[in-house]
Design a protein around this motif. Sequence first.
Motif, PDB file in Angstrom:
ATOM      1  N   THR A  13     -13.558 -11.541   9.067  1.00  0.00           N
ATOM      2  CA  THR A  13     -13.870 -10.428   8.164  1.00  0.00           C
ATOM      3  C   THR A  13     -14.799 -10.967   7.301  1.00  0.00           C
ATOM      4  O   THR A  13     -14.572 -12.178   6.672  1.00  0.00           O
ATOM      5  CB  THR A  13     -12.521  -9.949   7.478  1.00  0.00           C
ATOM      6  OG1 THR A  13     -11.685 -11.042   7.316  1.00  0.00           O
ATOM      7  CG2 THR A  13     -11.986  -9.063   8.302  1.00  0.00           C
ATOM      8  N   ASP A  73      -6.847   1.548   4.808  1.00  0.00           N
ATOM      9  CA  ASP A  73      -6.455   1.921   6.109  1.00  0.00           C
ATOM     10  C   ASP A  73      -5.795   0.672   6.583  1.00  0.00           C
ATOM     11  O   ASP A  73      -5.798  -0.583   6.835  1.00  0.00           O
ATOM     12  CB  ASP A  73      -7.830   1.991   7.191  1.00  0.00           C
ATOM     13  CG  ASP A  73      -8.388   0.623   6.992  1.00  0.00           C
ATOM     14  OD1 ASP A  73      -8.762   0.160   5.898  1.00  0.00           O
ATOM     15  OD2 ASP A  73      -9.129  -0.025   7.890  1.00  0.00           O
ATOM     16  N   PHE A  74      -4.489   1.003   6.966  1.00  0.00           N
ATOM     17  CA  PHE A  74      -3.482   0.103   7.158  1.00  0.00           C
ATOM     18  C   PHE A  74      -2.527   0.687   8.264  1.00  0.00           C
ATOM     19  O   PHE A  74      -2.132   1.607   8.275  1.00  0.00           O
ATOM     20  CB  PHE A  74      -2.660  -0.436   6.006  1.00  0.00           C
ATOM     21  CG  PHE A  74      -1.832   0.570   5.348  1.00  0.00           C
ATOM     22  CD1 PHE A  74      -0.672   0.838   5.555  1.00  0.00           C
ATOM     23  CD2 PHE A  74      -2.699   1.549   4.488  1.00  0.00           C
ATOM     24  CE1 PHE A  74      -0.005   2.157   4.997  1.00  0.00           C
ATOM     25  CE2 PHE A  74      -1.908   2.487   3.781  1.00  0.00           C
ATOM     26  CZ  PHE A  74      -0.879   2.813   3.954  1.00  0.00           C
ATOM     27  N   PRO A 116      -9.742  -7.905  -2.099  1.00  0.00           N
ATOM     28  CA  PRO A 116     -10.219  -7.213  -1.194  1.00  0.00           C
ATOM     29  C   PRO A 116      -9.357  -6.572  -0.264  1.00  0.00           C
ATOM     30  O   PRO A 116      -9.353  -5.511   0.168  1.00  0.00           O
ATOM     31  CB  PRO A 116     -11.371  -8.024  -0.428  1.00  0.00           C
ATOM     32  CG  PRO A 116     -11.525  -9.254  -1.340  1.00  0.00           C
ATOM     33  CD  PRO A 116     -10.391  -9.493  -2.284  1.00  0.00           C
ATOM     34  N   ASP A 117      -8.113  -7.474  -0.059  1.00  0.00           N
ATOM     35  CA  ASP A 117      -7.179  -6.627   0.801  1.00  0.00           C
ATOM     36  C   ASP A 117      -6.199  -5.474   0.079  1.00  0.00           C
ATOM     37  O   ASP A 117      -6.228  -4.622   0.885  1.00  0.00           O
ATOM     38  CB  ASP A 117      -5.993  -7.925   1.095  1.00  0.00           C
ATOM     39  CG  ASP A 117      -6.406  -8.760   2.436  1.00  0.00           C
ATOM     40  OD1 ASP A 117      -7.240  -8.309   3.135  1.00  0.00           O
ATOM     41  OD2 ASP A 117      -5.867 -10.044   1.982  1.00  0.00           O
ATOM     42  N   ARG A 170       0.661  -1.362  -0.034  1.00  0.00           N
ATOM     43  CA  ARG A 170       0.138   0.136   0.035  1.00  0.00           C
ATOM     44  C   ARG A 170       0.942   1.245  -0.101  1.00  0.00           C
ATOM     45  O   ARG A 170       0.412   2.448  -0.316  1.00  0.00           O
ATOM     46  CB  ARG A 170      -0.917  -0.112   1.063  1.00  0.00           C
ATOM     47  CG  ARG A 170      -1.959  -1.024   1.183  1.00  0.00           C
ATOM     48  CD  ARG A 170      -2.858  -0.936   2.453  1.00  0.00           C
ATOM     49  NE  ARG A 170      -3.920  -2.041   2.411  1.00  0.00           N
ATOM     50  CZ  ARG A 170      -3.780  -3.319   3.007  1.00  0.00           C
ATOM     51  NH1 ARG A 170      -2.332  -3.381   3.520  1.00  0.00           N
ATOM     52  NH2 ARG A 170      -4.673  -4.193   3.124  1.00  0.00           N
ATOM     53  N   HIS A 182     -14.211  -9.313   3.612  1.00  0.00           N
ATOM     54  CA  HIS A 182     -13.590  -7.969   3.718  1.00  0.00           C
ATOM     55  C   HIS A 182     -14.334  -6.735   3.488  1.00  0.00           C
ATOM     56  O   HIS A 182     -13.991  -5.840   4.283  1.00  0.00           O
ATOM     57  CB  HIS A 182     -12.145  -7.923   2.736  1.00  0.00           C
ATOM     58  CG  HIS A 182     -11.465  -9.120   2.741  1.00  0.00           C
ATOM     59  ND1 HIS A 182     -10.318  -8.976   3.735  1.00  0.00           N
ATOM     60  CD2 HIS A 182     -11.357 -10.291   2.310  1.00  0.00           C
ATOM     61  CE1 HIS A 182      -9.453 -10.165   3.527  1.00  0.00           C
ATOM     62  NE2 HIS A 182     -10.211 -11.055   2.764  1.00  0.00           N
ATOM     63  N   SER A 183     -15.145  -6.523   2.405  1.00  0.00           N
ATOM     64  CA  SER A 183     -15.604  -5.372   2.188  1.00  0.00           C
ATOM     65  C   SER A 183     -17.118  -5.362   1.773  1.00  0.00           C
ATOM     66  O   SER A 183     -17.259  -4.320   1.041  1.00  0.00           O
ATOM     67  CB  SER A 183     -14.680  -4.604   0.917  1.00  0.00           C
ATOM     68  OG  SER A 183     -14.652  -5.687  -0.116  1.00  0.00           O
ATOM     69  N   GLN A 234      -7.930  -3.648  -1.653  1.00  0.00           N
ATOM     70  CA  GLN A 234      -8.829  -2.513  -1.587  1.00  0.00           C
ATOM     71  C   GLN A 234      -8.709  -1.684  -0.337  1.00  0.00           C
ATOM     72  O   GLN A 234      -9.073  -0.432  -0.156  1.00  0.00           O
ATOM     73  CB  GLN A 234     -10.374  -2.973  -1.963  1.00  0.00           C
ATOM     74  CG  GLN A 234     -10.451  -3.849  -3.326  1.00  0.00           C
ATOM     75  CD  GLN A 234     -10.170  -2.631  -4.295  1.00  0.00           C
ATOM     76  OE1 GLN A 234     -10.684  -1.271  -4.490  1.00  0.00           O
ATOM     77  NE2 GLN A 234      -9.187  -2.891  -5.325  1.00  0.00           N
ATOM     78  N   LYS A 235      -8.279  -2.389   0.562  1.00  0.00           N
ATOM     79  CA  LYS A 235      -8.441  -1.690   2.013  1.00  0.00           C
ATOM     80  C   LYS A 235      -7.207  -0.567   1.941  1.00  0.00           C
ATOM     81  O   LYS A 235      -6.195  -0.698   1.672  1.00  0.00           O
ATOM     82  CB  LYS A 235      -8.017  -2.737   3.252  1.00  0.00           C
ATOM     83  CG  LYS A 235      -9.147  -3.321   3.504  1.00  0.00           C
ATOM     84  CD  LYS A 235      -8.574  -4.429   4.573  1.00  0.00           C
ATOM     85  CE  LYS A 235      -9.282  -5.735   4.885  1.00  0.00           C
ATOM     86  NZ  LYS A 235      -8.861  -6.519   5.718  1.00  0.00           N
TER      87      LYS A 235
END
Length: 1791
Positions: free
Chosen positions: A1431, A349-350, A343-344, A136, A1434-1435, A346-347
Motif C-alpha cells: 500500500t 472502507d473496511f 492513514p489507516d 471505525r 495508504h492514501s 482515514q480509510k
Amino acid sequence: MSQPPLLPASAETRKFTRALSKPGTAAELRQSVSEVVRGSVLLAKPKLIEPLDYENVIVQKKTQILNDCLREMLLFPYDDFQTAILRRQGRYICSTVPTNAEEEAQSLFVTECIKTYNSDWHLVTYKYEDYSGEFRQLPNKMAKLDKLPVHVYEVDEEVDKDEDAASLGSQKGGITKHGWLYKGNMNSAISVTMRSFKRRFFHLIQLGDGSYNLNFYKDEKISKEPKGSIFLDSCMGVIQNNKVRRFAFELKMQDKSSYLLAADSEVEMEEWITILNKILQLNFEAAMQEKRNGDSHEDDEQCKLEGSGSGLDSYLPELAKSSREAEIKLKSESRVKLFYLDPDAQKLDFPSAEPEVKPFEEKFGKRILVKCNDLSFNLQCCVAENEEGPTTNVEPFFVTLSLFDIKYNRKISADFHVDLNHCSVRQMLVPTSPPLMNGSQSPPAFQDVLHAAAMQYPKQGIFSVTCPHPDIFLVARIEKVLQGSITHCAEPYMKSSDSSKVAQKVLKNAKQACQRLGQYRMPFAWAARTLFKDASGNLDKNARFSAVYRQDSNKLSNDDMLKLLADFRKPEKMAKLPVILGNLDITIDNVSSDFPNYVNSSYIPMKQFEACTKTPITFEVEEFVPCIPKHTQPYTVYNNHLYVYPKYLKYDSQKSFAKARNIAICIEFKDSDEEDSQPLKCIYGRPGSPVFTRSAFAAVLHHHQNPEFYDEIKIELPTQLHEKHHLLFTFFHVSCDNSSKGSTKKKDVVETQVGYSWLPLLKDGRVVTNEQHIPVSANLPSGYLGYQELGMGRHYGPEIKWVDGGKPLLKVSTHLVSTVYTQDQHLHNFFQYCQKTESGAQALGNELVKYLKSLHAMEGHVMIAFLPTILNQLFRVLTRATQEEVAVNVTRVIIHVVAQCHEEGLESHLRSYVKYAYKAEPYIASEYKTVHEELTKSMTTILKPSADFLTSNKLLKYSWFFFDVLIKSMAQHLIENSKVKLLRNQRFPASYHHAVETVVNMLMPHITQKFRDNPEASKNANHSLAVFIKRCFTFMDRGFVFKQINNYISCFAPGDPKTLFEYKFEFLRVVCNHEHYIPLNLPMPFGKGRIQRYQDLQLDYSLTDEFCRNHFLVGLLLREVGTALQEFREVRVIAISVLKNLLIKHSFDDRYASRSHQARIATLYLPLFGLLIENVQRINVRDVSPFPVNPGTTVKEEPLALPAGNPLVTPQKGNTLDHSLHKDLLGAISGIASPYTASTPNINSVRNADSRGSLISTDSGNSLPERNSEKSNSLDKREKLLRRHSTYVIRSAGEEQESCQSARRNRVTVDFSLLTIPPLQEEMMHAVPSLPLREHQQGSTLGNSVVRCDKLDQLEIKSLLMCFLYILKSMSDDALFTYWNKASTSELMDFFTISEVCLHQFQYMGKRYIARTGMMHARLQQLGSLDNSVTFNHSYGHSDADVLHQSLLEANIATEVCLTALDTLSLFTLAFKNQLLADHGHNPLMKKVFDVYLCFLQKHQSETALKNVFTALRSLIYKFPSTFYEGRADMCAALCYEILKCCNSKLSSIRTEASQLLYFLMRNNFDYTGKKSFVRTHLQVIISVSQLIADVVGIGGTRFQQSLSIINNCANSDRLIKHTSFSSDVKDLTKRIRTVLMATAQMKEHENDPEMLVDLQYSLAKSYASTPELRKTWLDSMARIHVKNGDLSEAAMCYVHVTALVAEYLTRKEAELALQREPPLFPYSHSTCQRRSRGGEPKGCPAPQGPQLLCSCAIQWCGDFLFQLCMDSLCSPSFPFPGLSRLLAVYSYGQ
C-alpha cells in the motif's frame, strides 16, 4: 600493506549463484533455504502463562476497586445486557392472522406457523455493543478533518518566491539611491580591462540595524534576490579612479580588497561618491560614539519598528519559569489526536464490519401499478331506452389481466378482474343479490375500514415480478355475456363500416342475452403488451396494447396463450390472427414506497389507508413466485389461498344426458357431503358481485362437447382443513336458443344439470395440488365422499352413476399459495410425528431419528419459506431429546438447513432468525434442558475425528450460526431464570463449562490442521470461535474464558505457516475488541500487602510473567506481537496492524476521553517500550522513500558502496564483489532474515548505527562536514544502492557446540552493506569474532533464542512508531519518570533513537513531493508494476484535492510528532539534569538528547513546531551552559550551524525566532564567562557561516541580512548589558559575517563549476592564514568537493594541509607534554576523528582535550586516503594517479 584476497569464490558458490539467476527459481529457492535454516534454528514455543482468577481478584480487591477514582475502568457495568421485546411491524393496519385462527388450528404445523406470524421479536441487547467492534465502528469516532489546522512549512513556499529585497529590514529615513553602474572584476588573478566591466543595476538600502548595503542586480527588478552586495560597514573609503575607465570610482574595503565601479556620466559619479562618503561619515561617527559610551543604543522607535528584540532583556532571570510554563502549556493545550491523522484511520472502507441485520419482512420483486382506463369498440351507440345518454359499447365486456412469462413458459400472477363498462351498460345485466360482507371467512378489517362500494369495481392493480426481463407480457382477456359462438358474436365488431343499424341489432340481441343469461360469460377477445425494456426492471412505458385479437375457441388454454405470445414479436404470424376493431387503454407505472390506499391479495388494507367511498382502492395481485430457493423469502404474514383451474371436460362420448353442449361449470367449496350442506362463502367474487361468494362459473363455449377452460377461481381456505373439505364441480347445459317457435306453455329452461364431480382437498394430510383427472357422476347422493372402489365390481359407500363408465373426464389443476400448509411430505411427516409425541404418544427415538433424517430431503424453497417455524421446532426437539442420537441428528438437520441457506446466498435470513426470531424455551429443569447445553454437546460429537467429515466441515464453515444461538440462549437463560444476579462462577453448571472447553479443544485441530485442505471452513470457524469467546466474557466466569484463550493460543507455535498467524491474530483482534477490554485487563496496582493507591504503582515496563498474568489480554497480545516481529514481513504487518488498530480504538473511545483515562490505558502498554528497544536496530531507518522495494521484483544490480562519510570505503570504480551473487542470496542465507525485507535506510542510519548494529562502530552524533546530509554529501545516488541493506544473524565459530550447552547465545550481527570491500570484511570479522548483542530485556517472555536483525518495512516502522507516540503522549509524567529511572543508559539511548526515528519517518516532505509521488504511484499502478500488497502510504492520490488532503494530514502528523517528541525531551532534561550535566555535559546521553534536538532543526518543521523548538532550545541552553561553552565545541558548532540555516528561512517568523535564539546563545555565552567575552560562540558562528557557504546553501541573500539586523537590534535594545562591550562585539561579529558573505558571493555563480569553486575556496582558505580554525574549515570543504568529484589525490592533499595546520597548532600549544602523558588512540574511523578534531580553540578558550588525538586523526586521514588510492589503482588500471609519490612521502614523514 598487502591486499588480502577478494571474496573466496569456490565452484560451488559460483554454481549456486548462477542458478539463482534462472527465471522463476528465486522465490522457490528463498523459500527452501529459509525453511532449512528455520528448521535448524530451534524456535522455542513461548511458555503459557496461567491467567489470574478474575472473579476472585475482583472480590478480594473490591475495596481497592471501589476507592479507585477511575473505577469505571475496572468494573463491568451492571446493566451490560438485557432481553427486549420489539413489536412486530407490518405493512397492515391489523394482524394478517384471522381472529379465530389460533382456536381453529389443530395441526401442530399450522399452530406453529400462526405463532411465528403473531409473535413479536425477541432481542438480546448489549448496552455497549457499539464499542465492541473496530475503531471505525465506534460511535462519534472521527473528528471532522476540515477543522484541522493548516500549518505553514517552508518547503511549501515557492522556490523562487522571495520577499521584496528592498522591503526586508529597510528603514524609514535612511539614505537610499539606485541607478545603473558598471562593475569591474577586481580579482587579483585577472587584470582589469574595459571588457571586464559588467553593467549592473545598483540599489543602496539601509538594513534594520542601521547598516548600509549596496546590492546589485542584472536588471531593475529589485524584488528579486540580488546577484551580490557590498557591505558598506566594511568600506574604508571611496575614491575616484580613472585609470581603467572614465567616471570610475573605487571602494576600498577593510580586508585590503576593493570594488571598482563606473558611472555613465561625471554627474552620476559625483552623486554616488558624495552619498557613499556621507554614509561612511555616519558609520565613523557611530563607531566613535560606541567607543565613547561603551555601548551602541538605537532609539526606541527603531526597536519598535523591528519589534524583534522586545522582551529579550528579561530572558535570563525569568527563563527557567517561562520555559517550564511553555512546556506545560505545550503539553496541556488541546492538540489533534495523532491517530485522527493516521492513514489507516482515514480509510472508511473496511470489510470487517458486520452486515446490518434486519427483522424478517415481506419483500417483493419489481412492483408495477396497472391502471385500467377504458375499453372501447368501433360498434357503439346509446344503450338507454330513451336514447338519452352517452354513446358507449353496445353490450357489457369484462377484462381479466394477468402476467405471462414466455421465457420460463408459465403464468406468473393471479388474475385481476376489471369491469370497465359504463353504468348504463351495467344496468343491462339482471342485478344480483346485494353483496354480503359478513361471510364467515371475510377478513376482520372489512367491517371497519373497507366499503363495499369502493371494492366493487376495481380499476387499479399492483403486480409484482421477482425476476423481471423483456419476455414478460401483460395479457388482457376480454369476455362478454354468453350469446352463441365466438365467431358469430365477433363478426359485427370486425367490420369497419360503422352502421347504426348493425349497432341497434347487436344491442337488441345483447339486451335479450343479458336478461336471460346474464350470469354466464363467453370468451371473446385478447390483447397483450410487453412490460419491461430490460432485465433490470425498467418499465417500457411507451409500449401500448397490441390489436385486440379474436379468441379462437380451440386455443383458449394458458398453454395456447403462451404459444401465441411466443410469436408476438413476429409480425408475419400475428398478421394472420383475426382482429376486432377496438382499443384497450391501460397504463403502467412504478409504485412508490409510500403508495396509499391499497389492499393485499387477501383484501387486508395497508397502514396508509383512507376509509372513504370516493377514494379508489388499489388491489395487490398475487405473484406466483418460482419455487426456487434463491427467490424464496421466509413467510412473515398469514396467507391461505387456493387457485382452482378447470381445464378440460371430455364429454363427446357420454350417453347419460341428451343435451350437453353449451357446458357451464359451477365451482363450490364445501366442508360436508351431506345433502343439505351449504357451500362455504369463501370464493373471491368478480367485479359487481359480492366480495365473497358461494360459487363461481367458468366461461361457456357454445356448442362444444369437449370444452376447454382458462378460468381461475380464487378461494380463501379455512385455517384448519379436514378430510371433508372438498371442491364440488357441477356441470350445466345452458340453453342459448331463445326462439319462441315452440309451445309458449313450455317453461323456458335456461340450464340443465349434466353431471357432478368432486375433489377432496387433503391427501395424506397435505393439500392436493397440480393436475388431477377425476371422473364425473350423473347423480350426487349423500355421503358421496365416502365412495371407494374395492375392485371386482364392488365398492364401498353410496350408489353413484358414473358418466362414461367412471372414466376421468374432467381435468382440473389447483395451485396452493399458503403460509400455513406445506406441500413437502418430509416436513409434514416430521411435524405430524412431533404432534403425536406431544399429545402423549410414546416417543420412539429410532422413529424420530428416521423422520429427522428424512428432513435432509426437504425441498429447498420450502425450507426457506418456513425457516423460523422449522428451526424453532428443531430446537424444541433438541431440548426434549432423551437420547444423544436424537440430539445429534437434530443438530445435523440444523447444519443442513444452515448450509442450504448459505449455498443459496440467503445467509441474511439466518442472521435475522438468530437476532429476532429465536427464543429459548422456558427452562424447566425437571422436564428438559437448555439449548446451549445440548447444542454444545452435539457439536462436540459432530466435531470428533470419527464423525462424518462432510457434516463437520459444514459445521465449521457455518459455525457462526451455532455460536450465535449459544450466545442468545445463554443470555435469555440468565435473564429469564434470574441468574444474572449470581456470581459469575455460579451462573452455569460445571457440566456446561466442561462442554464449552471440550468444544474449543475439539475445534482447534480442525482450525490448525485443515487450513490447507479446507481454508474457508477453518477460517470461518476461527472467526466464529473468537466472536463466541468474546461474548462469553459478558456472561460467564471471566477467568474460565481466559483459560479458553490460553487453550486456543497453545495450539500455535513460532514458525507456523502464514495462514495460522493470520488466524491467531484475527482471533486476538476480535477478542481484544470486547467493549470492556480495559476492565478485563484490570489497569490497577497488584502489590503485596495492604491496599495500594494507583500513585504508588510499581509499573511494569517489560513483559514479565507477573504482568502477563495480571493483565492477561494485553500481555498476551504484546507477547504475540513480539514473537511475530521475528517472523516474515506479511506476519509482522498483520500483528502490528492488530496492535495499532486497538490503540486507535482506545484513542477514539469517548468513554475514555479524559487525560487520566488515557494515561491509565497507556500503563497497560508500557512493555511495548521494551519490545521496541529490543528491535531498535530494525526500526532505526531514517530514509522515507515512498516506494518500498517490491518483494516480487528484482532490483537492478548495482555495486554496493558505502558513503563518503567513511573514508575507509570510497565509491568503487570497479565492483570487487561478484555481480552474479544475487542480493536475494543474502536474504536466504539466514532463515531468520526475511527474503521479503524491503527496508530503505539512508546513510545516516549506517553512520549513526550504534555498536550493536554494525561492526564499524561510529559515534552517533553528526559532525560538521556531515551535518547537512541532504546537500553536503550528495547521498541521493548512494541511498539507492543501500535499498536492501539488512543485518543478519551469523553464528560465530564454535557456536554450534556452545548452543547445545547454553540456552543463552552470543549473537553477531553483520552489516552486509560492508561486503563491497571484501578485505575490510575479512579484517573486521577476525578483529571482532563475537560481538555480543545486548541480552534480552529483563523479564522478556519471548521464547525465541534468536533475534532478527533485518530492517523492518517503512509501513511497519511507521505503525510501530505511531503506537510508541500514542503511549508516550498519553502516559503520565510520573510513569515516564519511573521508566527513565528504571532504564539502563543503553535503553535510554535506544529510547531517544526511537524518538529521533519518529522525526525522520514522519517528516513532512511538501506538497510538490506528495503530488509527484502520487502521480508516480498512479503510473506504476497503470503499468501494473506495483504489487497490490504494497500500500503506497495508504492514501496518496494524484488529484489536486487528494494532494491537498494528504498534505494537510501529513503536515499535521509531522507537527504533532514534533510537539510530542519535544514534550518528552523537555521532561527528560528537567528530571535528569544531573545525569546530563556529567562530564560538563559531554556524555553519550547528552549527546544523544542533543542529536534529537538537532534533528528538529534538520527536518522540515511547521512554523508552529519550530516556535516551540526554539523555546525548548533556549531552555536547553539555559539549563546546560557548560555543554556548549566548555570542553569540546562540537555541540555548540552543530547548533550554530542549524540556527544559521534557520536564519535564512523563507518564513520571516522563523528568521526572527532563529535570530533571537542565536542572540540568546551569544548572550548566554557572554554571561557564562562572567561578562568577559563570547569567543566560543563567536568563532563557531563564523565557522558555521563559512561551512554554509561551502555547502552552497545560499545564505548570502537579503533574508540572511535581515536576520543579522535582528541580532544587532537585540544587542542594541538589551538594557542589561548596556555598559559592556557585548553589543559592539555582536556588531563586529555581524560585520565579519557580512564580509565573509561578500567575499564568497562569487561562489554562488560558480556552484556548478567544480574547478572554479575549488579555486575560490582555495583563495578564501589562504585569506584566513591568521585563523587556523577557519582555514581548516575551508580546507575540509575543499576536500569534500574533491571526494564528491572522485578526485582522491587532491582530497588527500587537503587533509595533508589540515594535518600540517593541526600539527603546527599543537606545537604552539605545547602538545608534546600531553603526548607523553597519554597513549595514542588510533582505531577511529574518519567520521569520528573528524568530529573530535573540532576541539581546537583560539586564544582565550579552554585548552583542547586530548591534543594527541587531533594529530593522530589527521595522520590517519591521510593514511586512509592513501590506502584507498592504492585499492583503486589495483582495481582499476585506468585510474588517474597524479602525485602519489609526493603524498606517500608526506605520509611517511607524518608518521
